[in-house]
Scaffold this motif. Structure first.
Motif, mmCIF file in Angstrom:
data_model
loop_
_atom_site.group_PDB
_atom_site.id
_atom_site.type_symbol
_atom_site.label_atom_id
_atom_site.label_comp_id
_atom_site.label_asym_id
_atom_site.label_seq_id
_atom_site.Cartn_x
_atom_site.Cartn_y
_atom_site.Cartn_z
ATOM 1 N N ALA A 1 30.520 40.396 31.979
ATOM 2 C CA ALA A 1 30.513 39.067 32.602
ATOM 3 C C ALA A 1 31.495 38.177 31.862
ATOM 4 O O ALA A 1 31.639 38.278 30.640
ATOM 5 C CB ALA A 1 29.107 38.466 32.565
ATOM 6 N N ASP B 1 34.714 31.954 34.372
ATOM 7 C CA ASP B 1 35.843 31.834 35.288
ATOM 8 C C ASP B 1 36.912 30.889 34.730
ATOM 9 O O ASP B 1 38.090 31.054 34.996
ATOM 10 C CB ASP B 1 35.352 31.317 36.649
ATOM 11 C CG ASP B 1 36.443 31.306 37.702
ATOM 12 O OD1 ASP B 1 36.901 32.385 38.078
ATOM 13 O OD2 ASP B 1 36.840 30.201 38.122
ATOM 14 N N THR C 1 31.303 28.560 36.315
ATOM 15 C CA THR C 1 31.227 29.722 37.193
ATOM 16 C C THR C 1 31.328 30.995 36.354
ATOM 17 O O THR C 1 32.246 31.139 35.546
ATOM 18 C CB THR C 1 32.363 29.692 38.231
ATOM 19 O OG1 THR C 1 32.218 28.522 39.044
ATOM 20 C CG2 THR C 1 32.306 30.921 39.131
ATOM 21 N N GLY D 1 29.404 33.612 40.156
ATOM 22 C CA GLY D 1 30.727 33.671 40.773
ATOM 23 C C GLY D 1 30.939 34.967 41.535
ATOM 24 O O GLY D 1 30.025 35.481 42.191
ATOM 25 N N THR D 2 32.139 35.514 41.427
ATOM 26 C CA THR D 2 32.480 36.726 42.161
ATOM 27 C C THR D 2 31.847 37.951 41.503
ATOM 28 O O THR D 2 31.608 37.986 40.293
ATOM 29 C CB THR D 2 34.001 36.915 42.201
ATOM 30 O OG1 THR D 2 34.499 36.995 40.859
ATOM 31 C CG2 THR D 2 34.666 35.749 42.908
ATOM 32 N N VAL D 3 31.572 38.952 42.323
ATOM 33 C CA VAL D 3 31.016 40.220 41.846
ATOM 34 C C VAL D 3 32.074 41.296 42.057
ATOM 35 O O VAL D 3 32.490 41.542 43.189
ATOM 36 C CB VAL D 3 29.721 40.584 42.592
ATOM 37 C CG1 VAL D 3 29.181 41.913 42.098
ATOM 38 C CG2 VAL D 3 28.677 39.489 42.406
ATOM 39 N N ASP D 4 32.507 41.930 40.955
ATOM 40 C CA ASP D 4 33.540 42.968 40.999
ATOM 41 C C ASP D 4 32.875 44.323 40.801
ATOM 42 O O ASP D 4 32.188 44.541 39.798
ATOM 43 C CB ASP D 4 34.578 42.717 39.895
ATOM 44 C CG ASP D 4 35.774 43.651 40.027
ATOM 45 O OD1 ASP D 4 35.919 44.282 41.097
ATOM 46 O OD2 ASP D 4 36.556 43.763 39.063
ATOM 47 N N ASN E 1 31.639 35.036 36.492
ATOM 48 C CA ASN E 1 31.940 36.229 37.280
ATOM 49 C C ASN E 1 31.411 37.461 36.543
ATOM 50 O O ASN E 1 31.383 37.493 35.310
ATOM 51 C CB ASN E 1 33.449 36.369 37.487
ATOM 52 C CG ASN E 1 34.050 35.141 38.144
ATOM 53 O OD1 ASN E 1 33.438 34.527 39.003
ATOM 54 N ND2 ASN E 1 35.249 34.757 37.724
ATOM 55 N N TYR E 2 31.010 38.495 37.296
ATOM 56 C CA TYR E 2 30.510 39.687 36.626
ATOM 57 C C TYR E 2 30.884 40.940 37.411
ATOM 58 O O TYR E 2 31.134 40.902 38.624
ATOM 59 C CB TYR E 2 29.003 39.610 36.379
ATOM 60 C CG TYR E 2 28.163 39.197 37.560
ATOM 61 C CD1 TYR E 2 27.518 40.131 38.357
ATOM 62 C CD2 TYR E 2 27.994 37.843 37.866
ATOM 63 C CE1 TYR E 2 26.732 39.745 39.423
ATOM 64 C CE2 TYR E 2 27.209 37.445 38.925
ATOM 65 C CZ TYR E 2 26.573 38.400 39.706
ATOM 66 O OH TYR E 2 25.799 38.018 40.769
#
Length: 640
Positions: free
Chosen positions: A479, A482, A499, A461-464, A501-502
């Protein structure tokens, strides 16, 4: 973009077309001095790992092909924020443009285009590549007569053909039933799309239309493509059959790849184009006697029997010049006897056919029932439909990332399969996505984390990106799922298609304690952080005007652009000098030192402290001084 020089080599001239993933421009390759088509990914997709990977996949897929009917790919690269692909430039139009101008094509034109496209696809299938987006927009018709297939943006290797989540990538009007229902594509999916495209070339319209894409997808999954001749009566039967073969709902009933369909097309062309077939036949020379004998006849019928033998049957007796009546009568009797044999044989055959038909439709294959498509139906609805057809429904389960839990995924045997009345059909009800176990993700690089997530059948998913004083720069900090925010940093249970995200570490934030406010703001700006002056407070350890502490203004994790509140020192806190005049020497001294003041006095006073009292202080009582300030004490005279 027009006029820009990309990668120091490609000068952009004008825009050619714009698609869902990228825009195609006409450019000049300054190094080789030739016109090329350069495909540039849209800016809002360039930062998306999935789209960037798909863009690179197109270059790799097309570069593996070298065929006259496939658009050549010359180069691929990244220039700053631009991901680009350099291709062969073909001046001309697309098949879609041709259909818009002419409505529908003749069978001959259709076969010419189909032969070229099948040749290119056959090369792709032989190389193990499935195009997955065959449609008129991707068939290029060059001004010089060349026909090529391009845009391998959705191509996949045959051994990696299962799509999940974004599985529903391609054009809905050309999606095969297995892509709609199961998200699976192979070479036969390209054949289905090509069959739909052939129908459109022959009729000028698509077989399925609807107000919403899902309506069209449903028709692909549940209906049978009609024969083109129903819309365009002039279409030959052979092309009808070719379209029906290519668009069979069951992939097993289609050509296994483009080469098989191309071979069949070449056979169809020989039937549909009789002139070509006649030209290939050998020339037959008749004997002169035959020509002379039959020259006066209006129509000559040449059977399999030799001409001499045929003549003998009707030749007059050489002696009388007439046909012998006895022989003639015998011949007539023989003909009647043969006719009786034929009638008897015909009656036996008809009786056998009637008996066979009774068996076929009574207990044979004719009594079989086609299993209906029950995908997305409730178990109760599916059971009712099967029982109404005389079949027995048995419960079953299956995991699915596409069909919600509690609804039917499919049946066993599958839909369209013909079974005998009373047969048992297993109705597989969705249990939702299959459970999976994720590995530990904390401490991995972003690429390694994405690979680990994909290998576990989940979706990256999204990378922060956040600052961390405990995790090294460039490594995964945490991580989460979602769907519910559950922490899976150290691995854990999830489900297929989830999904994940991490967050990735940006490293430490520079310590600005002890710096001036201006220096601290500059230091933080170098790390894309915004320092702002906060409250001032007293400090006995930090000099006035220097930063005491820095903290996130929002209280959450620090990201690029976050605001940092800086607390600045006002120096030591001031203390009011107490009134110790008249107090004993030792008492006054203790009172002042306890408040943080330093004392100045005659050291000899300590020796006779019991006899002394404070006569005065400097500064006087009531004066506010910072802690650590010096106060001078003057003792009384013990001797009067």
């Amino acid at each position: 973009m027009i006029g820009r020089l990309i990668d120091g080599r490609y000068q952009v001239r004008s825009r050619i077309a714009r698609g869902g993933m990228a825009t195609v421009y006409l450019a000049t390759d300054l190094r080789l001095e030739r016109r090329v088509a350069i495909k540039i990914m849209h800016g809002h997709l360039a930062d998306d790992n999935a789209f960037r990977s798909r863009f690179i996949q197109e270059a790799r897929s097309a570069a593996r092909l070298a065929h006259p009917n496939v658009v050549n790919v010359f180069d691929q690269g990244q220039d700053a924020d631009i991901a680009y692909l350099v291709m062969e430039h073909l001046p001309g139009i697309t098949l879609r443009d041709l259909l818009k101008d002419y409505g529908r094509l003749t069978p001959e034109q259709t076969m010419d285009i189909l032969e070229a496209v099948l040749s290119g696809l056959a090369a792709a299938h032989k190389a193990g590549i499935v195009h997955r987006d065959v449609k008129p927009e991707n068939v290029l018709l060059a001004d010089d007569g060349r026909i090529k297939i391009g845009d391998f943006g959705l191509a996949r290797a045959v051994n990696n053909n299962t799509a999940t989540g974004q599985a529903l990538l391609g054009t809905v009007a050309y999606l095969s039933p297995e892509l709609v229902t199961r998200g699976i594509a192979d070479a036969r999916s390209d054949i289905y799309a090509l069959g739909i495209m052939t129908y459109e070339m022959l009729t000028g319209e698509q077989p399925y239309v609807g107000e919403a894409p899902m309506q069209v997808a449903y028709q692909h999954a549940n209906d049978t493509v009609p024969m083109p001749s129903l819309v365009a009566p002039g279409v030959p039967q052979e092309l009808d059959e070719l379209v029906l073969w290519a668009t069979a709902r069951d992939p097993e009933e289609r050509p296994r790849d483009a080469r098989v369909m191309l071979d069949q097309l070449l056979d169809v062309e020989k039937l549909v184009r009789p002139n070509d077939q006649t030209a290939m036949q050998a020339t037959m020379v008749l004997p002169r006697s035959v020509v002379a004998t039959s020259a006066d006849a209006e129509t000559q019928i040449l059977g399999r029997a030799p001409l001499a033998a045929a003549a003998t049957l009707i030749a007059p007796d050489p002696e009388t010049g007439e046909v012998d009546s006895t022989d003639q009568l015998a011949g007539t009797t023989q003909k009647r006897r043969r006719r009786g044999y034929w009638l008897f044989t015909l009656i036996v055959l008809l009786a056998a056919l009637a008996g066979g038909a009774g068996w076929y439709f009574g207990v044979g294959p004719g009594s079989e029932i086609a299993v209906p498509s029950l995908t997305s139906a409730s178990p109760e609805e599916a059971t009712a439909q099967l029982e109404a057809l005389g079949l027995v429904a048995a419960p079953g389960t299956a995991y699915s990332t596409e069909i919600p839990a509690g609804l039917v995924v499919g049946t066993n045997p599958g839909d369209g399969t013909r079974v005998a009345k009373g047969s048992t059909v297993t109705v597989n009800v969705s249990q939702g996505p299959a459970p999976i176990v994720l590995p530990t993700l904390a401490g991995l690089t972003p690429d390694a984390a994405a690979t680990a997530i994909s290998d576990a059948l989940a979706v990256p998913g999204t990378v922060d990106e956040i600052f961390s004083n405990t995790v090294k720069k460039g490594l995964v900090i945490s991580a989460t799922r979602d769907s519910d925010g559950g922490d899976v940093s150290q691995g854990g249970d999830s489900f297929e298609g989830a999904t994940i995200n991490y967050a990735v570490s940006l490293g430490d934030v520079t310590d600005v304690t002890g710096q001036t406010l201006e220096d601290a703001i500059d230091t933080l700006a170098d790390q894309d952080l915004e320092g702002r002056s906060g409250p001032e407070t007293y400090s006995e350890t930090v000099a006035k005007g220097k930063v005491i502490s820095a903290a996130p203004a929002s209280g959450g994790p620090l990201r690029k652009g976050s605001v940092i509140t800086l607390t600045v020192s006002r120096g030591p806190e001031p203390v009011e000098v107490p009134d110790v005049v008249g107090q004993g020497w030792s008492e006054a001294k203790n009172t002042l030192t306890d408040l943080g003041f330093k004392l100045s006095y005659n050291p000899g006073a300590d020796a006779i402290a019991a006899l002394l009292s404070v006569a005065s202080t400097d500064p006087v009582a009531g004066t506010s001084l910072p802690k650590g300030s010096t106060i001078t004490l003057k003792p009384t005279n013990p001797f009067g």
